[in-house]
Design a protein around this motif. Sequence first.
Motif, PDB file in Angstrom:
ATOM      1  N   MET A  47      14.015  38.749  14.573  1.00 35.01           N
ATOM      2  CA  MET A  47      13.339  37.573  14.003  1.00 35.01           C
ATOM      3  C   MET A  47      12.471  37.952  12.803  1.00 35.01           C
ATOM      4  N   LEU A  48      11.822  39.098  12.866  1.00 38.37           N
ATOM      5  CA  LEU A  48      11.015  39.546  11.726  1.00 38.37           C
ATOM      6  C   LEU A  48      11.897  39.812  10.508  1.00 38.37           C
ATOM      7  N   ALA A  49      13.105  40.307  10.751  1.00 38.15           N
ATOM      8  CA  ALA A  49      14.050  40.511   9.646  1.00 38.15           C
ATOM      9  C   ALA A  49      14.422  39.180   9.009  1.00 38.15           C
ATOM     10  N   GLN A  50      14.515  38.121   9.814  1.00 39.77           N
ATOM     11  CA  GLN A  50      14.788  36.791   9.259  1.00 39.77           C
ATOM     12  C   GLN A  50      13.637  36.309   8.392  1.00 39.77           C
ATOM     13  N   VAL A  51      12.415  36.555   8.848  1.00 39.55           N
ATOM     14  CA  VAL A  51      11.235  36.154   8.071  1.00 39.55           C
ATOM     15  C   VAL A  51      11.239  36.849   6.710  1.00 39.55           C
ATOM     16  N   ALA A  52      11.526  38.145   6.710  1.00 37.26           N
ATOM     17  CA  ALA A  52      11.545  38.892   5.449  1.00 37.26           C
ATOM     18  C   ALA A  52      12.650  38.384   4.527  1.00 37.26           C
ATOM     19  N   ARG A  53      13.864  38.264   5.047  1.00 34.59           N
ATOM     20  CA  ARG A  53      14.998  37.900   4.205  1.00 34.59           C
ATOM     21  C   ARG A  53      14.868  36.472   3.661  1.00 34.59           C
ATOM     22  N   HIS A  54      14.553  35.534   4.511  1.00 34.34           N
ATOM     23  CA  HIS A  54      14.514  34.138   4.077  1.00 34.34           C
ATOM     24  C   HIS A  54      13.185  33.770   3.421  1.00 34.34           C
ATOM     25  N   GLY A  55      12.160  34.589   3.653  1.00 36.72           N
ATOM     26  CA  GLY A  55      10.885  34.385   2.965  1.00 36.72           C
ATOM     27  C   GLY A  55      10.783  35.166   1.673  1.00 36.72           C
ATOM     28  N   MET A  56      11.790  35.992   1.386  1.00 34.89           N
ATOM     29  CA  MET A  56      11.799  36.843   0.192  1.00 34.89           C
ATOM     30  C   MET A  56      10.510  37.654   0.081  1.00 34.89           C
ATOM     31  N   LEU A  57      10.155  38.278   1.197  1.00 32.68           N
ATOM     32  CA  LEU A  57       9.005  39.177   1.212  1.00 32.68           C
ATOM     33  C   LEU A  57       9.448  40.498   1.830  1.00 32.68           C
ATOM     34  N   PHE A 175      12.445  30.487  13.191  1.00 30.95           N
ATOM     35  CA  PHE A 175      11.947  31.581  12.360  1.00 30.95           C
ATOM     36  C   PHE A 175      12.438  31.443  10.914  1.00 30.95           C
ATOM     37  N   LYS A 176      13.676  31.026  10.754  1.00 28.79           N
ATOM     38  CA  LYS A 176      14.208  30.853   9.402  1.00 28.79           C
ATOM     39  C   LYS A 176      13.517  29.692   8.687  1.00 28.79           C
ATOM     40  N   ALA A 177      13.266  28.602   9.411  1.00 26.40           N
ATOM     41  CA  ALA A 177      12.570  27.468   8.811  1.00 26.40           C
ATOM     42  C   ALA A 177      11.147  27.864   8.423  1.00 26.40           C
ATOM     43  N   PHE A 178      10.488  28.647   9.282  1.00 28.10           N
ATOM     44  CA  PHE A 178       9.154  29.149   8.952  1.00 28.10           C
ATOM     45  C   PHE A 178       9.194  30.003   7.693  1.00 28.10           C
ATOM     46  N   ALA A 179      10.172  30.892   7.617  1.00 25.04           N
ATOM     47  CA  ALA A 179      10.273  31.794   6.470  1.00 25.04           C
ATOM     48  C   ALA A 179      10.482  31.030   5.168  1.00 25.04           C
ATOM     49  N   ARG A 180      11.358  30.053   5.183  1.00 21.16           N
ATOM     50  CA  ARG A 180      11.646  29.302   3.960  1.00 21.16           C
ATOM     51  C   ARG A 180      10.464  28.413   3.569  1.00 21.16           C
ATOM     52  N   SER A 181       9.753  27.891   4.547  1.00 20.43           N
ATOM     53  CA  SER A 181       8.548  27.118   4.257  1.00 20.43           C
ATOM     54  C   SER A 181       7.465  28.015   3.666  1.00 20.43           C
ATOM     55  N   LEU A 182       7.321  29.197   4.231  1.00 21.38           N
ATOM     56  CA  LEU A 182       6.331  30.144   3.729  1.00 21.38           C
ATOM     57  C   LEU A 182       6.655  30.548   2.293  1.00 21.38           C
ATOM     58  N   ARG A 183       7.922  30.768   2.018  1.00 21.16           N
ATOM     59  CA  ARG A 183       8.349  31.134   0.664  1.00 21.16           C
ATOM     60  C   ARG A 183       7.911  30.083  -0.359  1.00 21.16           C
ATOM     61  N   GLN A 184       8.076  28.814  -0.004  1.00 19.14           N
ATOM     62  CA  GLN A 184       7.624  27.730  -0.887  1.00 19.14           C
ATOM     63  C   GLN A 184       6.116  27.756  -1.054  1.00 19.14           C
ATOM     64  N   ALA A 185       5.404  27.855   0.067  1.00 21.20           N
ATOM     65  CA  ALA A 185       3.954  27.712   0.048  1.00 21.20           C
ATOM     66  C   ALA A 185       3.253  28.819  -0.730  1.00 21.20           C
ATOM     67  N   VAL A 186       3.759  30.043  -0.657  1.00 20.84           N
ATOM     68  CA  VAL A 186       3.092  31.161  -1.334  1.00 20.84           C
ATOM     69  C   VAL A 186       3.545  31.313  -2.777  1.00 20.84           C
ATOM     70  N   SER A 187       4.558  30.541  -3.192  1.00 20.06           N
ATOM     71  CA  SER A 187       5.043  30.659  -4.564  1.00 20.06           C
ATOM     72  C   SER A 187       3.951  30.253  -5.550  1.00 20.06           C
ATOM     73  N   CYS A 188       3.945  30.898  -6.693  1.00 18.95           N
ATOM     74  CA  CYS A 188       2.925  30.631  -7.710  1.00 18.95           C
ATOM     75  C   CYS A 188       3.405  29.523  -8.642  1.00 18.95           C
ATOM     76  N   GLU A 189       2.580  28.522  -8.801  1.00 19.99           N
ATOM     77  CA  GLU A 189       2.918  27.410  -9.683  1.00 19.99           C
ATOM     78  C   GLU A 189       2.620  27.810 -11.116  1.00 19.99           C
ATOM     79  N   GLU A 190       3.635  27.734 -11.958  1.00 15.62           N
ATOM     80  CA  GLU A 190       3.537  28.209 -13.330  1.00 15.62           C
ATOM     81  C   GLU A 190       2.426  27.481 -14.077  1.00 15.62           C
TER      82      GLU A 190
END
Length: 204
Positions: A47-57, A175-190
Motif C-alpha cells: 500500500m505504501l508503494a501505491q501511495v508513492a507511485r500514485h502520489g508521485m512522491l 490508498f490509490k485515491a488517497f495518493a492521487r488526492s494528496l498529489r493534487q493538494a500538495v501541488s504548487c499553484e503557479e
Amino acid sequence: MTPQGTPAPREALVRRATSETEIELRLSLDGAGEARTHTGVGFLDHMLAQVARHGMLDLSVQARGDLHVDDHHTVEDVGIALGAALREALGDRAGVARYGDAVVPMDEALVLCALDLSGRGLSVCALEIPAERIGGMAAEMVPEFFRAVAHNAGMTLHLRQLGGTNSHHIVEAAFKAFARSLRQAVSCEEGSGAIPSTKGSLQG
C-alpha cells in the motif's frame, strides 16, 4: 541554501523510536514515485508503494516493530511517521493547492477520497471491509493508519466506499485515491506564494 529563485526541496526525515517500534521514514513530495519500504508487514509495504507511485512522491520506510504481538503498533506508527513527514515537508503550506479529491475504481470496488491540508487533523473513513485480515495486516488497521496520517499531518481526510466486495480491492482503491488526492493538494499553484486561507495560516 538554495540558489536565488530556486524553491527549497520539500523533503523530510522522521525517526520514531518507542518500546514498540523503531521507524526511519524519508519523504520527498516532488519525487518520481519511487518507494523502498521494509515494515515487516507485506500488505502495508504494498500500500505504501501505491501511495508513492500514485502520489508521485519518493518514500523510504525502514520499520522494526513488535510483530510477535500483532501488527497494530507497526501500522499505526508508520502512519504517525508519514503524517509527521508530510507536515514537515509542507512547511507553512504557502503556494499549495490545499485541496485534492479522486474517485478510484479497482475492479468491482470504487472509493472516493477528498482531503484538505487544513492544519487540523481529522479522518472520516467510511470503508466496509469484509475480511478480518488482508495478507498479514488486520483490516481494522486501515482506518487507524489513515487516522494517524491525518492527525499528524494536520489534514482533513474523508474516505468513502461507493462500491466493492473484495477486501483487497477496496483497500487498494482507498490508498490509490488517497495518493492521487494528496498529489493534487500538495501541488504548487503557479504564480502563487500565498497561504491558501483567509486566516493567513494553515498551521492548525
